[in-house]
Design an enzyme around this catalytic site. Structure first.
Site, mmCIF file in Angstrom:
data_model
loop_
_atom_site.group_PDB
_atom_site.id
_atom_site.type_symbol
_atom_site.label_atom_id
_atom_site.label_comp_id
_atom_site.label_asym_id
_atom_site.label_seq_id
_atom_site.Cartn_x
_atom_site.Cartn_y
_atom_site.Cartn_z
ATOM 1 N N GLY A 1 0.739 -1.150 0.004
ATOM 2 C CA GLY A 1 0.049 0.095 -0.044
ATOM 3 C C GLY A 1 0.779 1.403 -0.173
ATOM 4 N N SER A 2 0.406 2.317 -0.574
ATOM 5 C CA SER A 2 1.085 3.480 -0.354
ATOM 6 C C SER A 2 0.891 4.188 1.182
ATOM 7 C CB SER A 2 0.616 4.578 -1.446
ATOM 8 O OG SER A 2 0.833 4.232 -2.549
ATOM 9 N N GLY A 3 1.560 5.304 1.305
ATOM 10 C CA GLY A 3 1.355 5.778 2.590
ATOM 11 C C GLY A 3 2.606 5.546 3.593
ATOM 12 N N HIS A 4 3.829 4.801 3.216
ATOM 13 C CA HIS A 4 4.692 4.382 3.689
ATOM 14 C C HIS A 4 5.986 5.084 3.242
ATOM 15 C CE1 HIS A 4 2.178 1.328 5.564
ATOM 16 N NE2 HIS A 4 2.097 0.770 4.195
ATOM 17 N N LYS B 1 5.910 -7.905 2.311
ATOM 18 C CA LYS B 1 5.762 -7.701 3.870
ATOM 19 C C LYS B 1 4.315 -8.604 4.207
ATOM 20 C CE LYS B 1 5.216 -3.188 3.922
ATOM 21 N NZ LYS B 1 5.179 -3.080 2.352
ATOM 22 N N ASP C 1 -1.246 -8.550 0.954
ATOM 23 C CA ASP C 1 0.107 -8.428 0.103
ATOM 24 C C ASP C 1 0.384 -9.845 -0.417
ATOM 25 O OD1 ASP C 1 1.769 -5.691 0.427
ATOM 26 O OD2 ASP C 1 0.346 -5.840 2.090
ATOM 27 N N HIS D 1 -0.135 0.534 9.555
ATOM 28 C CA HIS D 1 -1.379 1.001 8.677
ATOM 29 C C HIS D 1 -2.433 1.581 9.603
ATOM 30 C CE1 HIS D 1 0.628 -2.380 6.662
ATOM 31 N NE2 HIS D 1 0.263 -1.628 5.442
#
Ligand SMILES: Nc1ncnc2c1ncn2[C@@H]1O[C@H](COP(=O)(O)OP(=O)(O)O)[C@@H](O)[C@H]1O
Ligand SMILES: Nc1ncnc2c1ncn2[C@@H]1O[C@H](COP(=O)(O)OP(=O)(O)O)[C@@H](O)[C@H]1O
Ligand SMILES: [Mg+2]
Ligand SMILES: [Mg+2]
Ligand SMILES: [Mg+2]
Ligand SMILES: [Mg+2]
Lengths: 207, 331, 331, 207
Positions: free
Chosen positions: C54-57, C105, C110, C219
């Site tokens: 996911g994005s945001g990391h 991960k 994922d 998350h």
């Protein structure tokens, strides 16, 4: 009027008390138009000053004032550190060789201090800085043969209050331009504490 | 106030301990000071570069200490310029005989404290020169006032003056190039939320849920304008336009771009801003030589960003590209 | 929700635009995908490394694309694993004939999405291998459940597996070394404040002014324990001790340390934590070979940090030190 | 009972309506024990499904269901994307060659879908995942000759509600262990919408 080592220590202790008591107030004034550290800076610096001068014994007023200056210079930081530091350094130089100051010697010392502040900070009267308190105080000394404590307190208080309605031209508050109007200048408030304490110390010295 | 700290009055001391232990092979701390210097300082025959200021702007400035950038960083209390004695210690620690150069952000306190230190060092016979960085176009550039503040553009001064010194430039060479960077770098920032100085314990200002502050400084000082929050594209446009209004860039000019996060803005948002900055510059025919997106000059946990443009020529490009071993700027 | 964004549903797309325009000489985007690959991909004869999530990391994972680390990063929606078709595109884009290695991960989503992509690619005749990173000791390592999560330790897998691939290692070599890293890396995190997914518009959880969340994921998932906030030293001790309980390090062992910020924690605080981690390890006679302090694996604007320890041997040290040109990990 | 292309489209449209209407609810359920994206993921995916299937004309149920599967796979992401995608892919394979499904064919398709979910996600009944809804629904089909719409809705609703009191063993909620008890599983709620809509579509198909 005569201020010797004990009276000057008394002056600085009173100043310290007011600063510690109003630490958060000074910080909140600086938060409004500056960066919110003036109370923290002054509190840290004056605490160190008191620590230093109460643990040292002095034979000369100049040595005492020099320790105050060096402690402020090395512990306050920011804009107020070099300014107050310079002021006390000039006072120390001004009283060299004296065991105590009379009215005239104190006037000279304060005037030298103000000139040091002006040279270091390059502010002018009306720029909404502590110069706006120091200038009328020095004027007051010059215009009066005898210094009445209540009047000294009043002059410095009025000067401090007058910074509220002007626009800042020096220091961080200058970035705010018009938005700086309506707020007291934090450095002027700490300078007011210094002179209100001086008034008290003068009065107590005469009792 | 929620912070991962121990005693709020000891944050700088605690930080320095963690910093030196993170880079034991690159850094050393001058004993009993808050000065971080390159492990190999002083570098004989090299101009020593000193910067610093209040803490709370990490990685500025200690993160820029390293081969190719600074020789020393003086870390003041949070948002409070360091005192002259500390700056003086830094100057002495990095003096390798070729003189010491001070990079000062234009704040009254920094200027006064650094200048007093310079006077002390000069009295010792150390040659000291300085540059004052004033890249923030939010503030009017007037000689009647304090003038413009120094913000993220300072990093380019560190980088380029550092490269010049590393390449063997003289004190005057370093000063000349630093002044060239200052003449060609402009920045402007905005914030979505304030930050809290640990020892103060409460936020520096308050913003409503729909408000942003434009043109604020990096010390929690209020900005020049408060208004309703807009989109990333509008924010990028406003910041970039304000810079361009002041810079007179023309078609074909080359620039380096920095989109700098102030502390708590996710990198995602910085990249969104960069996308728009890119569009605006391309549309005007301005060539982007190199882009820096990340946290370079922060303001504790403030949310917001700044945009910096540096106009380049061949000399600046070469120095910008030179090697740097500073932890926060690897080249 | 205060964010510097345009349409909350388009943040990933907008971010990718700004990312590619920041590094036009290093990155390209596979057309019509959310896949970022090295400009020179595919590298003929080199194992291709793909990670993502996911994005945001950010900077994970696109910031780790570059010579010596990843060949591609697949960027899902915020905190949502990318879909198999996107991962499949990444695999195809980096396949240089020596096979493709996936660094995943350990999250159900994922794992499933990457495995479906691997099946698609294998059907095309591309050799695909994978490693599943599960460094988070907050979560019990049980085969009856999903097992441990992958958090900041993933960066060490990118770095070391990337160096192996760059050095000409075979797909099996890369897999072997990646598994070695996974076997030797442990992390644990804590948060002081939640984060807000742009499309959700409200914080993922709530914490009182005096509370912290220990063992939370990256998350916005709630953690394993909620308690009163303590000092940096106590936090560092708790995180490090939990890791050490699981790792059985002994006197004389060498480790790499990562103190990772989750998004809005000032670097100052990360260094304060590092100072204590350092003390704890030194006291136990564990040698710190290299320290990384900064934002490596974030969770949007969450406040908090994680500590990661990687036990090293000579092989791992050499690969950790190898060159990397990735924007977020320069070596 | 007979579900042809129109009826299946009706089923999916009803599912989409419920998901869009409850997008924030699903997200808030996922915020409590997961990562707060389930509503966003399902809403994005089903919106694309409806866009795709209403702009395409189908001759075969398998093609329709395959498009649903591929759209969910490529648009949902997370854990739910591959699971729902796999479910519809298995249904598509199960109904190959059929123009419509009767009760037995639907039962087979749902059972194949459940097996696909189990294979892909490796969860077991009671792990607090959407398996906890799919399993009793498939059981219900197996145990009843005739499917009464209200009963189907009730079975899936009870199954969904039953996830509240169990501890999660799979998915992100598993990290919370005991703290996952007392919260509904978000994927089970979206699966409930799917089966409640199926019940409606079956009923309307019979009218
Ligand atoms: N150039 C100047 N000349 C005189 N006084 C100044 C000048 N600049 C700032 N000051 C004084 O310093 C005060 C701020 O001190 P402080 O907050 O401790 O430092 P800083 O502004 O660096 O944070 C101001 O309120 C003002 O009175
Ligand atoms: N292994 C699994 N098997 C079956 N269903 C699962 C599994 N893991 C998660 N789920 C379902 O997926 C739902 C979460 O979906 P979503 O939030 O979209 O994905 P993510 O968990 O990746 O954020 C959970 O509520 C659960 O019902
Ligand atoms: Mg201040
Ligand atoms: Mg200050
Ligand atoms: Mg998710
Ligand atoms: Mg989720």
């Amino acid at each position: 009027m005569k201020l010797g080592i004990q009276e000057v220590i008394n002056w600085l202790e009173k100043t310290n008390e007011k600063i510690q008591k109003n630490k958060e107030y000074l910080t909140s004034l600086d938060q409004a138009i500056g960066d919110g550290d003036h109370g923290i800076n002054m509190s840290r610096g004056f605490q160190e000053v008191i620590g230093k001068i109460t643990s040292t014994s002095y034979n000369s007023l100049a040595d005492l004032l020099k320790d105050v200056a060096m402690t402020l210079l090395s512990k306050v930081g920011g804009a107020s550190g070099p300014l107050y530091g310079t002021a006390f350094l000039k006072m120390s130089m001004s009283v060299k060789g004296k065991e105590a100051v009379d009215k005239q010697a104190l006037e000279n010392a304060l005037e030298d201090a103000l000139n040091g502040i002006l040279q270091r900070g390059k502010a002018q009267l009306g720029d909404k800085t502590l110069v706006d308190v120091w200038t009328p105080v020095v004027e007051f000394f010059k215009n009066h043969k005898v210094i009445e404590s209540p009047s000294l307190e009043e002059v410095s208080r009025n000067a401090m209050e007058s910074t509220k309605e002007v626009m800042a031209k020096k220091g961080r508050a200058a970035y705010l331009k018009e938005r700086s109007i309506g707020h007291l200048d934090p450095g002027s408030v700490s300078s007011y504490y210094l002179f209100a304490s001086l008034a008290e110390a003068i009065k107590e010295g005469e009792e | 106030m929620k912070k991962i700290i121990n005693d709020p009055n000891l944050v700088v001391q605690d930080m320095l301990k963690g910093l030196v232990s993170a880079y034991p092979n690159s850094f050393k701390q001058v004993p009993n000071t808050t000065v971080i210097v390159r492990k190999d300082a002083p570098a004989t025959g090299k101009v020593g570069l000193v910067s610093g200021g209040g803490s709370g702007h990490e990685p500025a400035h200690a993160g820029y200490v390293g081969k190719g950038m600074l020789d020393a960083a003086v870390c003041g209390e949070v948002f409070t310029s360091p005192t002259p004695d500390q700056v003086y210690e830094a100057i002495k620690a990095v003096d390798g005989g070729a003189g010491v150069f001070l990079i000062i952000k234009n704040y009254t306190g920094d200027v006064m404290n650094f200048e007093m230190a310079a006077e002390l060092a000069q009295a010792d016979g150390i040659e000291v020169e300085q540059v004052i960085v004033n890249d923030d176009v939010a503030v009017e550039d007037s000689s009647f006032t304090t003038g413009r503040r120094g913000i993220a553009g300072t990093i380019f001064v560190h980088k380029i003056a550092g490269a010049k010194a590393e390449a063997g430039g003289s004190l005057q060479d370093v000063k000349t190039i630093a002044e060239k960077v200052v003449a060609n770098v402009r920045s402007m920032g905005m914030a979505l939320s304030p930050c809290t100085v640990p020892a103060a314990g409460k936020p520096s200002f308050e913003l409503a849920d729909n408000e942003m502050e434009v043109g604020m400084g990096i010390h929690g000082e209020p900005g020049t304008e408060r208004k309703a929050i807009t989109t990333a594209d509008e924010i990028a446009t406003e910041l970039t336009q304000k810079i361009l209004d002041d810079m007179h860039l023309s078609n074909g000019d080359e620039v380096a771009v920095m989109v700098n996060g102030l502390g708590s803005t996710p990198e995602m948002e910085l990249y969104i801003v960069n996308g728009k900055v890119n569009d605006i510059l391309k549309e005007k025919g301005i060539n982007i030589y190199k882009t820096f997106v990340g946290e370079y000059m922060t303001s504790l946990e403030m949310a917001g960003c700044s945009v910096t443009l540096l106009k380049l020529d061949d000399e600046l490009k070469e120095l910008l590209n030179a090697e740097s071993q500073a932890p926060a700027f690897r080249n």
